[in-house]
Design a protein around this motif. Structure first.
Motif, PDB file in Angstrom:
ATOM      1  N   LEU A 281     -61.622  46.151 -19.898  1.00 41.08           N
ATOM      2  CA  LEU A 281     -62.183  47.310 -20.582  1.00 41.08           C
ATOM      3  C   LEU A 281     -62.637  46.928 -21.993  1.00 41.08           C
ATOM      4  O   LEU A 281     -63.744  47.276 -22.418  1.00 41.08           O
ATOM      5  CB  LEU A 281     -61.148  48.430 -20.655  1.00 41.08           C
ATOM      6  N   GLY A 282     -61.788  46.203 -22.721  1.00 44.31           N
ATOM      7  CA  GLY A 282     -62.144  45.809 -24.078  1.00 44.31           C
ATOM      8  C   GLY A 282     -63.400  44.966 -24.131  1.00 44.31           C
ATOM      9  O   GLY A 282     -64.277  45.178 -24.981  1.00 44.31           O
ATOM     10  N   GLU A 283     -63.534  44.019 -23.208  1.00 44.75           N
ATOM     11  CA  GLU A 283     -64.721  43.170 -23.202  1.00 44.75           C
ATOM     12  C   GLU A 283     -65.965  43.942 -22.771  1.00 44.75           C
ATOM     13  O   GLU A 283     -67.072  43.657 -23.231  1.00 44.75           O
ATOM     14  CB  GLU A 283     -64.496  41.955 -22.300  1.00 44.75           C
ATOM     15  N   THR A 284     -65.782  44.921 -21.905  1.00 42.79           N
ATOM     16  CA  THR A 284     -66.910  45.770 -21.518  1.00 42.79           C
ATOM     17  C   THR A 284     -67.406  46.571 -22.717  1.00 42.79           C
ATOM     18  O   THR A 284     -68.618  46.692 -22.951  1.00 42.79           O
ATOM     19  CB  THR A 284     -66.499  46.719 -20.376  1.00 42.79           C
ATOM     20  N   VAL A 285     -66.470  47.101 -23.489  1.00 41.14           N
ATOM     21  CA  VAL A 285     -66.844  47.836 -24.701  1.00 41.14           C
ATOM     22  C   VAL A 285     -67.574  46.921 -25.676  1.00 41.14           C
ATOM     23  O   VAL A 285     -68.597  47.288 -26.262  1.00 41.14           O
ATOM     24  CB  VAL A 285     -65.588  48.452 -25.360  1.00 41.14           C
ATOM     25  N   ARG A 286     -67.078  45.709 -25.869  1.00 41.96           N
ATOM     26  CA  ARG A 286     -67.727  44.761 -26.773  1.00 41.96           C
ATOM     27  C   ARG A 286     -69.162  44.485 -26.330  1.00 41.96           C
ATOM     28  O   ARG A 286     -70.082  44.413 -27.156  1.00 41.96           O
ATOM     29  CB  ARG A 286     -66.948  43.446 -26.816  1.00 41.96           C
TER      30      ARG A 286
END
Length: 321
Positions: A281-286
């Motif tokens: 999720l964090g990398e998708t947001v980035r």
């Protein structure tokens, strides 16, 4: 025999003089606020500074070592953590005391909120911001924790630390090399305590500032969720949450992980999130923020450990959801 048991066997009789608790195959999800992640080969909770120094002196240089605090901004990957994880005990490292009219000494395992409370009781201003940081002093020292316009570097006088060989070092404020959410102190130093300085202030003023911090947290942050606090550092000239919101990621979910609808720079475990879900999720947001604003968000949450086979997360996912 598990990796943890094998490592204990390797250390063997050398451990007989160690007083702290050694736990093989420790479940890291039990001590992190996200309540997710794999196991550590060994979790060591030293009894006190002397016990920690003795353990470090006998630990072979090739054994990986990781120090964690209360786990409030820690994401452990599903493959777990190799080597030894050190978690300082509250009994040995959790005290705080006033040492002058304006100075406080606190152990690295002392909760930030306890330092704020001691400052209130002692009439020492400048520590109200710690009332809103859900971590411990060791982490605050390492990452220059801050809130409400104040940072740790503004209060630090000196820091006591042990190196990988168990030797004691005393670092000045300048030695810590502070920048925004960063310290350039040697990465292998284990902070054990620090001296801080504030200024004389009346209790009513301090209490009002602490109440304002608490009100802010309760109204804009998902403090009752399984979260790690701010997920990303604020980029220069803007706020991480604004860029996340602009990229359409408020409330975005992957598996059991979600960017909080209340404060979209807070990532939460809705109940069943794995370390994989959270990091994916964090990398998708980035990736989405990079595409929308051209800004490369930097993680504030510390991600540790190994990926589980077949569950690797690549930096900046190319395929957006």
């Amino acid at each position: 025999m598990s990796r943890g048991q094998d490592l204990l066997a390797r250390l063997g009789d050398q451990l007989s003089a160690i007083q702290g608790r050694l736990t093989p195959d420790a479940e890291m999800d039990k001590i992190t606020w996200f309540r997710a992640g794999g196991k550590a080969d060994i979790l060591f909770q030293p009894a006190d500074e002397a016990d920690l120094a003795a353990f470090l002196k006998l630990l072979p240089a090739d054994v990986p070592l990781l120090v964690v605090g209360v786990g409030s901004n820690l994401l452990v990957r599903e493959g777990g953590v190799r080597g030894v994880v050190i978690r300082l005990s509250a009994k040995g490292f959790g005290e705080a005391e006033r040492i002058s009219d304006t100075r406080i000494r606190a152990g690295a395992a002392c909760p930030d909120k306890r330092v704020a409370a001691l400052a209130l009781d002692s009439g020492i201003g400048g520590f109200h911001f710690y009332h809103g940081i859900p971590g411990a002093i060791g982490g605050a020292l390492r990452m220059n924790a801050g809130a409400n316009g104040v940072e740790t570097r503004e209060r630090v006088i000196e820091v006591r630390a042990l190196d990988r060989q168990g030797n004691v070092h005393t670092l000045s404020n300048a030695d810590m090399g502070y920048a925004y959410r960063h310290s350039s102190a040697p990465a292998d130093f284990i902070f054990v305590s620090a001296v801080f300085e504030g200024y004389p202030e009346d209790a009513a003023t301090i209490r009002a500032a602490m109440d304002a911090v608490q009100h802010h947290r309760e109204t804009v942050q998902p403090i009752r969720e399984k979260t790690g606090g701010s997920t990303f550092k604020n980029p220069e000239g803007t706020s991480a949450w604004k860029e996340i919101d602009r990229a359409g990621c408020r409330g975005l979910m992957i598996g059991g992980a979600q960017m909080s609808p209340m404060h979209c720079n807070f990532m939460i475990n809705t109940g069943s999130a794995t370390g994989y879900d959270l990091e994916y999720l964090g990398e998708t947001v980035r990736a989405r923020v990079l595409e929308t604003s051209g800004i490369r968000l930097q993680w504030e949450i510390k991600r540790v450990g190994e990926f589980k086979l077949g569950r690797e997360v690549q930096e900046f996912l190319g395929q957006l959801l």
